[in-house]
Design a protein around this motif. Sequence first.
Motif, mmCIF file in Angstrom:
data_model
loop_
_atom_site.group_PDB
_atom_site.id
_atom_site.type_symbol
_atom_site.label_atom_id
_atom_site.label_comp_id
_atom_site.label_asym_id
_atom_site.label_seq_id
_atom_site.Cartn_x
_atom_site.Cartn_y
_atom_site.Cartn_z
ATOM 1 N N HIS A 198 -4.604 -38.240 19.633
ATOM 2 C CA HIS A 198 -5.746 -37.601 20.282
ATOM 3 C C HIS A 198 -6.673 -36.996 19.232
ATOM 4 O O HIS A 198 -6.231 -36.530 18.183
ATOM 5 N N HIS A 199 -7.963 -36.981 19.531
ATOM 6 C CA HIS A 199 -8.972 -36.443 18.620
ATOM 7 C C HIS A 199 -9.458 -35.113 19.177
ATOM 8 O O HIS A 199 -9.952 -35.044 20.305
ATOM 9 N N LEU A 200 -9.343 -34.024 18.378
ATOM 10 C CA LEU A 200 -9.658 -32.693 18.874
ATOM 11 C C LEU A 200 -10.934 -32.099 18.301
ATOM 12 O O LEU A 200 -11.644 -31.369 18.995
ATOM 13 N N ALA A 201 -11.209 -32.342 17.018
ATOM 14 C CA ALA A 201 -12.367 -31.695 16.397
ATOM 15 C C ALA A 201 -12.828 -32.493 15.191
ATOM 16 O O ALA A 201 -12.016 -33.067 14.461
ATOM 17 N N THR A 202 -14.130 -32.512 14.989
ATOM 18 C CA THR A 202 -14.718 -33.096 13.784
ATOM 19 C C THR A 202 -16.073 -32.446 13.591
ATOM 20 O O THR A 202 -16.416 -31.462 14.257
ATOM 21 N N ARG A 203 -16.867 -32.972 12.697
ATOM 22 C CA ARG A 203 -18.216 -32.489 12.500
ATOM 23 C C ARG A 203 -19.102 -33.686 12.214
ATOM 24 O O ARG A 203 -18.606 -34.737 11.782
ATOM 25 N N PRO A 204 -20.393 -33.574 12.447
ATOM 26 C CA PRO A 204 -21.257 -34.755 12.342
ATOM 27 C C PRO A 204 -21.566 -35.193 10.921
ATOM 28 O O PRO A 204 -22.070 -36.290 10.713
ATOM 29 N N ASP A 205 -21.249 -34.367 9.937
ATOM 30 C CA ASP A 205 -21.628 -34.665 8.557
ATOM 31 C C ASP A 205 -20.410 -35.065 7.729
ATOM 32 O O ASP A 205 -19.407 -34.366 7.714
ATOM 33 N N ALA A 206 -20.499 -36.222 7.067
ATOM 34 C CA ALA A 206 -19.456 -36.620 6.126
ATOM 35 C C ALA A 206 -19.418 -35.611 4.974
ATOM 36 O O ALA A 206 -20.453 -35.070 4.602
ATOM 37 N N PRO A 207 -18.238 -35.288 4.430
ATOM 38 C CA PRO A 207 -16.943 -35.933 4.650
ATOM 39 C C PRO A 207 -16.097 -35.301 5.743
ATOM 40 O O PRO A 207 -14.872 -35.295 5.661
ATOM 41 N N TYR A 208 -16.724 -34.709 6.759
ATOM 42 C CA TYR A 208 -16.000 -34.167 7.916
ATOM 43 C C TYR A 208 -15.014 -33.082 7.476
ATOM 44 O O TYR A 208 -13.819 -33.142 7.767
ATOM 45 N N ALA A 209 -15.542 -32.069 6.789
ATOM 46 C CA ALA A 209 -14.712 -31.048 6.154
ATOM 47 C C ALA A 209 -14.195 -30.034 7.158
ATOM 48 O O ALA A 209 -14.681 -28.899 7.264
ATOM 49 N N VAL A 210 -13.191 -30.464 7.920
ATOM 50 C CA VAL A 210 -12.469 -29.580 8.830
ATOM 51 C C VAL A 210 -10.999 -29.949 8.740
ATOM 52 O O VAL A 210 -10.635 -31.124 8.737
ATOM 53 N N GLU A 211 -10.136 -28.929 8.638
ATOM 54 C CA GLU A 211 -8.713 -29.190 8.425
ATOM 55 C C GLU A 211 -7.888 -27.981 8.853
ATOM 56 O O GLU A 211 -8.405 -26.999 9.376
ATOM 57 N N GLY A 212 -6.570 -28.090 8.628
ATOM 58 C CA GLY A 212 -5.682 -26.962 8.856
ATOM 59 C C GLY A 212 -5.668 -26.433 10.275
ATOM 60 O O GLY A 212 -5.806 -25.220 10.483
ATOM 61 N N PRO A 213 -5.478 -27.270 11.310
ATOM 62 C CA PRO A 213 -5.537 -26.767 12.687
ATOM 63 C C PRO A 213 -4.342 -25.883 13.033
ATOM 64 O O PRO A 213 -3.252 -26.022 12.468
ATOM 65 N N TYR A 214 -4.564 -24.988 13.971
ATOM 66 C CA TYR A 214 -3.475 -24.213 14.553
ATOM 67 C C TYR A 214 -3.864 -23.890 15.989
ATOM 68 O O TYR A 214 -4.980 -23.420 16.240
ATOM 69 N N ILE A 215 -2.963 -24.141 16.943
ATOM 70 C CA ILE A 215 -3.264 -23.957 18.368
ATOM 71 C C ILE A 215 -2.330 -22.914 18.963
ATOM 72 O O ILE A 215 -1.114 -22.949 18.735
ATOM 73 N N VAL A 216 -2.891 -21.981 19.726
ATOM 74 C CA VAL A 216 -2.102 -21.005 20.463
ATOM 75 C C VAL A 216 -2.601 -20.963 21.903
ATOM 76 O O VAL A 216 -3.748 -21.299 22.187
ATOM 77 N N ARG A 217 -1.715 -20.533 22.789
ATOM 78 C CA ARG A 217 -2.118 -20.343 24.182
ATOM 79 C C ARG A 217 -2.337 -18.857 24.454
ATOM 80 O O ARG A 217 -1.552 -18.011 24.021
ATOM 81 N N HIS A 218 -3.434 -18.559 25.158
ATOM 82 C CA HIS A 218 -3.698 -17.201 25.618
ATOM 83 C C HIS A 218 -4.309 -17.312 27.002
ATOM 84 O O HIS A 218 -5.344 -17.967 27.190
ATOM 85 N N GLY A 219 -3.670 -16.682 27.981
ATOM 86 C CA GLY A 219 -4.148 -16.815 29.350
ATOM 87 C C GLY A 219 -4.067 -18.256 29.813
ATOM 88 O O GLY A 219 -3.046 -18.917 29.635
ATOM 89 N N ARG A 220 -5.147 -18.763 30.357
ATOM 90 C CA ARG A 220 -5.133 -20.137 30.857
ATOM 91 C C ARG A 220 -5.714 -21.137 29.859
ATOM 92 O O ARG A 220 -5.879 -22.301 30.184
ATOM 93 N N HIS A 221 -6.005 -20.674 28.644
ATOM 94 C CA HIS A 221 -6.636 -21.543 27.652
ATOM 95 C C HIS A 221 -5.732 -21.785 26.444
ATOM 96 O O HIS A 221 -4.884 -20.962 26.105
ATOM 97 N N TYR A 222 -5.990 -22.914 25.807
ATOM 98 C CA TYR A 222 -5.441 -23.199 24.479
ATOM 99 C C TYR A 222 -6.576 -23.024 23.477
ATOM 100 O O TYR A 222 -7.704 -23.481 23.710
ATOM 101 N N TYR A 223 -6.266 -22.366 22.354
ATOM 102 C CA TYR A 223 -7.275 -22.055 21.350
ATOM 103 C C TYR A 223 -6.962 -22.806 20.064
ATOM 104 O O TYR A 223 -5.852 -22.712 19.529
ATOM 105 N N LEU A 224 -7.941 -23.547 19.578
ATOM 106 C CA LEU A 224 -7.812 -24.318 18.353
ATOM 107 C C LEU A 224 -8.534 -23.590 17.219
ATOM 108 O O LEU A 224 -9.751 -23.418 17.252
ATOM 109 N N PHE A 225 -7.764 -23.146 16.226
ATOM 110 C CA PHE A 225 -8.303 -22.532 15.025
ATOM 111 C C PHE A 225 -8.304 -23.592 13.928
ATOM 112 O O PHE A 225 -7.328 -24.333 13.766
#
Length: 324
Positions: A198-225
């Motif tokens: 599954h694909h969760l996050a990216t950015r429109p500009d190469a080289p797509y500098a996003v990394e190190g995900p961490y997900i927690v649940r709070h209430g009814r949502h999941y939060y992606l850091f």
Amino acid sequence: MKRLSIAAVLAAALLTLLSPFPATAQAAAPPDPRPITGQQIIHDPTVIRLRSGGYAAYSTGGVIGARLSKDGRHWDDAGNAFAEPPSWWYEYNDTGDPWAPDISYRAGRYWLYYAVSSWGTNHSAIGVATSRTGLPGTWTDHGKVLTSGTTDSWNAIDPALVEADGRLWMSFGSYWTGIRMVELNPATGRATPDPTVHHLATRPDAPYAVEGPYIVRHGRHYYLFASYDACCAGVESTYRIKVGRATTITGPYVDSAGTPMLEGGGDLLLEGHGRYVGTGGQSVFRDRGRDWLAYHYYDAEDEGTPKLGLNRLVWTENGWPEVV
């Protein structure tokens, strides 16, 4: 005229005090991390409160570097998770160097996920080890969980585990189109053969500098850091932490304005300020009913040495996280 001038000044002062948005108001500066002592040097920290008491932190460096603390404030160097690298690590770099571990507790054991790779390539693998105590020197390695190769559009590094609706998931990713997720077999802790990625996050500009995900649940949502921009360059690092949320574990994750993280969205949670440069490599841990953000920063007052940052994570009325 003099009396009118004094009255006007007093009225203006009163209006300023009563106004909820004074004209001179400025956004609050990001909070500093909690003061800590002892061994502060760390990179890509993952922290857990041990069931036996005290805290353990594992990190990039060494053979998964270890730190221990009795109170979360004073940290001691505790060597490494392993005495020496498992032989299969050398398939991915010449030094057997592991990156970005993630520790969790499940089914009566501690689980330590980590990545092995080389700088600038997605010829990478995520592995897993288990321990009954979570302490360094007690880990048994179980080999590969997931791999990526140069023909893949994603990179199998920076793992982080999360449970959702009785199922086990692993987010991961760095550059190569950003953050991904696969489901794991809870019995083995591994991905199934040819898993859905599954694909969760990216950015429109190469080289797509996003990394190190961490997900927690709070209430009814999941939060992606996630960490955005550049790490690993000392005081020249531009790392910063952004967050989005979703009502289902596989997304779509959006920021508070509704912009999908797959379209470059994400609310800024923490960025460098003052001596605390390049805040990122984050994880979240729970301690006696409170959430904490762990991350590294590069100390501008100590030649850019990477150090452990810890901040309380609180939640607004609208359900968004803030660091304090």
